[in-house]
Design an enzyme around this catalytic site. Structure first.
Site: not given
Ligand code: TRP
Ligand code: ZN
Length: 869
Positions: A268, A302
């Site tokens: 996101e 996202e």
């Molecule tokens: N925040 C992301 C989601 O929408 C999760 C995420 C994406 C993530 N890439 C990552 C977490 C790499 C750890 C490592 O859920």
């Molecule tokens: Zn998330």
């Protein structure tokens, strides 16, 4: 052994310095990238004047220079140790310029800045920014980012970062530059950049206050025809968030970029989401209905993070569920609104109680808000995401929709621009409702899946019905003793016709270990429908008879519980068959389930999508979760027998229904059409268990006639997993030739073969790894082959020769040097050894030990393996 220390929530300390502005300059060259960061820093109010500034920097980052207010730092003023760079003797306000050198082309971990098939992309959550430059890489340090990208113009015509483009120009030698500025202060984990030769699909969205937002989705040119659905989903998500949560988008541009190499689903980053191609690209010819729905929900997820995560972010990574649990709840409600509430709920609960319940019962069990970790990437779990969403859902149930909305309004208003905790979220809910939610917060601090035992009694003379609710929770690694939860238990009482007894549908609030609820003026012994809509993430125990379950499967006033009753009936039957298999007794089919299935098949009132779900037997994974000791062979054989027996007993009905669901109409992604295809495929699946050449022909005709991947793939799977080996090979081959240039379709092709339960799967998987389309550096390929074999082919993975286990350990050891996040995730099946028989336990443990003996294990794999032995 891992060098990384354990981090504890109880040690949290506010940062001593804040970064006002972060100016970054990236010179992207083939061999290396030079990063110049220019930070304006102030000491936090009230912080110790002697406090050092702590910057994080990964060992792969080469420090070239560091100047403070224009002066090179004196040697005694700084110290680099492990991931920390500490600066001493600092003024209250200063500027720091730091130059680093990194090597994106060699970055196979896919954290920080890396090259994905010729495209530069970043992944900074959770702690990837420290692989780019030295910075306080923690979510409670927020600053305004300005980013300049410099690269070769012909190779990298598109240069993107967060916020708005504010300047650009050309340079000598065919290079160009673009500067982006994001006006919203943000933590480093939300930083992103992309550089590459990308094509874009554009649209606009006008917000509720009349601002026109430019929407862009970037992908490789060959995939330009697969972006319309993600765009449509984005616009619907934007509108839904305005209507349901009163949240408006806050920049003039919103970009999504699709990349082939990605560790998770999507990210996101403010104004610049980066997505795994698997979660953006969608076209009826290449994408199944299930994958379409995944695109829709991930795009929405996202987007929703823009408020639940970005505008209001996490104080520290222990609070991860603050943004993830809440955002999953939001995307679940969005999908439910777009499609069907009941179907969506069935899907969510199925996943929760197979995978999350298993996690909660395993060695990595942790509370929704964990207390400690070695590697935070290991805590992007089903517990933080899915159980976290259940916790938010329970708040919604307890407060009701209006108060819940007031609570989120207060939360967003009160904490806009802040980095906060799950306590702050619950406090907003407590403040608007005037309720004491302190006991409720145990859902965040106590791990484990609670048991809910319900017993009842009916006093005919007094016309009183009593429900006695008793809760308990098994020990988990963080605590042996658990305190009672505040649990919403939604119920209804039904009369013997199956009608709702007026006034009895309600949410009981269980707060004590044991509580009795009384219902007066109940004229006759009622039948309770319990835990409607799965109102709390618990294991329910009530002594229904088979006949009562069959009755509820027809009459329950809650759609979810109707499905649930049928499932529980099938579970019982399967459990009896499993016991028969283990006792060496022959299988036999009980009439009750045939009757229930037959009446479902015939019932024209049931919507086809629901019918498809009702007719699908509980998965092997769910049966495994329920088992005291998992016997993969018995579970597989019992389920296989039952499927085949139901196919045989109701053969004509399956065929009729398949025919009724067959249609000449051109593909449409509508709810009715999705339902029709789903039911048609369910029928085909049953028929194909009969090993009958006529149904093989039917499957082949479905394969050939299909103008969409949903029907084509289901037909392929049915044939590929059948005993018609020649036809299976031929069809797989045909499919390969048709789709070999579509990488995502090839993942399906790999997965179908890796999940084939027939003997010899490991040898077939070894061949797949040698196949030219396989790429051991691409996480999607790894998941399609290794993940699928180890998680969706239990009979073969758990073969008693132990070769499946050794295979997985080999892959983990190989992968750990390349991509520790993926290595650690793939390790999961081995960590579940306690649930198996002594022989398998020993084999699995031996492989865990072998992994732990590796001298330079990553923190990721070390944490999971060491907690599991
Ligand atoms: N925040 C992301 C989601 O929408 C999760 C995420 C994406 C993530 N890439 C990552 C977490 C790499 C750890 C490592 O859920
Ligand atoms: Zn998330």
């Amino acid at each position: 052994m891992s060098q990384k220390p354990v981090i504890y929530l109880k040690d949290y300390q506010a940062p001593a310095y804040q970064i006002l502005t972060t100016d970054l300059r990236f010179e992207l060259n083939t061999e290396e990238t030079l990063v110049t960061s220019h930070l304006r820093i102030v000491r936090a109010e009230g912080a110790d004047t002697q406090a050092p500034l702590q910057l994080h920097g990964h060992e792969s980052v080469e420090l070239i220079s560091l100047t403070l207010d224009g002066q090179p730092l004196a040697a005694q003023q700084w110290q680099r140790e492990g991931e920390l760079l500490s600066l001493q003797a600092l003024p209250a306000e200063f500027e720091l310029i730091c130059v680093t050198r990194i090597h994106p082309a060699q970055n196979t971990a896919l954290e920080g800045l890396y090259l994905s098939d010729g495209i530069y992309a970043t992944q900074c959550e959770a702690e990837g920014f420290r692989r780019i430059t030295f910075f306080p890489d923690r979510p409670d340090v927020m600053s305004v980012f300005t980013t300049t990208l410099i690269a070769d113009q012909s190779q990298y015509p598109i240069l993107l970062s967060n916020g708005n483009p504010i300047a650009q120009g050309e340079l000598e030698g065919g290079r160009h530059w673009v500067t982006w500025q994001d006006p919203h202060p943000k933590p480093a984990y939300l930083f992103a950049l992309v550089a590459g030769n990308l094509s874009k699909f554009e649209d606009h969205f006008t917000t509720v206050s009349g601002r026109k937002v430019l929407l862009q989705i970037y992908a490789e040119a060959k995939d330009l025809d697969k972006l319309a659905y993600a765009m449509d989903s984005l616009k619907r998500a934007m509108q839904w968030d305005e209507e349901v949560y009163g949240r408006e988008y806050d920049l003039d541009i919103y970009m999504i970029v699709a990349v082939d190499f990605f560790n998770m689903g999507a990210m996101e980053n403010k104004g610049l989401n980066i997505f795994n191609t698997a979660c953006v690209l969608a076209h009826p010819r290449t994408t199944t209905d299930a994958a379409f729905q995944r695109v829709e929900s991930v795009v929405a997820h996202e987007y929703f993070h823009n408020w639940s995560g970005n505008r209001v972010t996490c104080r520290d990574w222990f609070q991860l569920s603050l943004k993830e649990g809440f955002t999953v709840f939001r995307d679940q409600c969005f999908s439910a609104d777009m499609h069907s509430e009941t179907l969506k709920r069935v899907e969510e609960v199925s996943m929760l109680r197979t995978a999350q319940f298993a996690e909660d019962a395993g060695p990595m069990a942790h509370p929704v808000r964990p207390e400690s970790f070695i590697e935070i990437s290991n805590f992007y779990t089903l517990t933080v995401y899915e159980k976290g969403a259940e916790v938010v859902r329970m708040l919604h149930t307890l407060l009701g929709p209006e108060l819940f909305r007031q609570g989120t309004d207060l939360y967003f208003a009160r904490h806009d621009g802040q980095a906060v905790t799950t306590d702050d979220f619950v406090q907003a809910m407590a403040d608007v409702s005037g309720r004491d939610l302190s006991q409720f917060k145990r859902w965040y601090s106590q791990a484990g899946t609670p048991r809910l035992q319900v017993r009842d009694e009916y006093d005919a003379a007094q016309q009183i019905y009593r429900l006695r609710l008793k809760q308990s929770c098994p020990a988990t690694p963080e605590a042996a003793e658990k305190l009672p939860f505040h649990m919403p238990v939604k119920i209804s009482l039904l009369d013997d016709e199956g009608a709702l007894i007026p006034g009895t549908q309600q949410v009981l609030e269980l707060t004590a270990a044991e509580q009795v609820f009384e219902f007066t003026q109940i004229q006759a012994q009622p039948l309770p429908s319990l835990l409607q809509g799965f109102s709390a993430p618990v294991k329910l125990d009530y002594p229904y008879t088979d006949a009562q379950l069959a009755f509820l499967s027809k009459h329950d006033n809650d759609g979810f519980n109707r499905w649930e009753a049928g499932q529980q009936l099938a579970v019982r039957l399967l459990q009896r068959l499993i016991a028969d298999y283990q006792a060496g007794k022959p299988f036999s089919l009980e009439a009750r389930l045939v009757e229930v299935w037959s009446s479902i098949l015939e019932d024209e009132q049931i919507d086809p999508a629901m019918k498809s779900l009702l007719l699908t037997l509980p998965s092997e994974a769910y049966l495994s979760e329920l088992a005291e000791v998992i016997d993969p062979d018995a579970i597989h054989q019992a389920r296989r027998f039952l499927r085949q027996a139901l196919a045989q007993a109701l053969e004509a009905q399956w065929l009729n229904l398949w025919t009724a669901m067959d249609s000449e109409a051109a593909y449409q992604p509508t709810r009715e059409e999705i339902a029709r295809r789903s039911l048609k495929n369910t029928c085909l699946g049953y028929l194909m268990t009969l090993d009958n050449a006529a149904y093989l022909a039917l499957a082949e005709s479905q394969f050939n006639a299909a103008d969409n991947m949903t029907e084509q793939q289901a037909a392929l799977m049915a044939v590929a997993h059948s005993n018609f080996s020649d036809s299976a090979a031929a069809l797989l081959d045909e499919f390969f030739h048709q789709w070999q240039h579509e990488s995502l379709v090839m993942n399906q092709w790999l997965g179908i073969q890796a999940s084939d339960p027939k003997p010899g799967a490991l040898a077939r998987v070894e061949l797949l790894r040698q196949h030219p389309i396989y790429d051991a550096r691409n996480p999607n390929k790894l998941r399609a082959v290794i993940g699928t074999f180890c998680q969706q082919n239990p009979v073969n993975f758990h073969a008693l020769d132990g070769q499946g286990y050794a295979f997985l350990a080999d892959r983990i050891l190989e992968l750990d040097r390349q991509n520790p996040q993926i290595a650690s995730r793939l390790l999961t099946p081995l960590t579940r050894w306690r649930k198996y028989d002594a022989q398998r336990q020993q084999l699995m443990q031996a492989q865990l030990q072998r992994i732990l003996q590796e001298p330079n294990l990553s923190g990721d794999v070390y944490e999971v393996a060491s907690k599991s032995v």
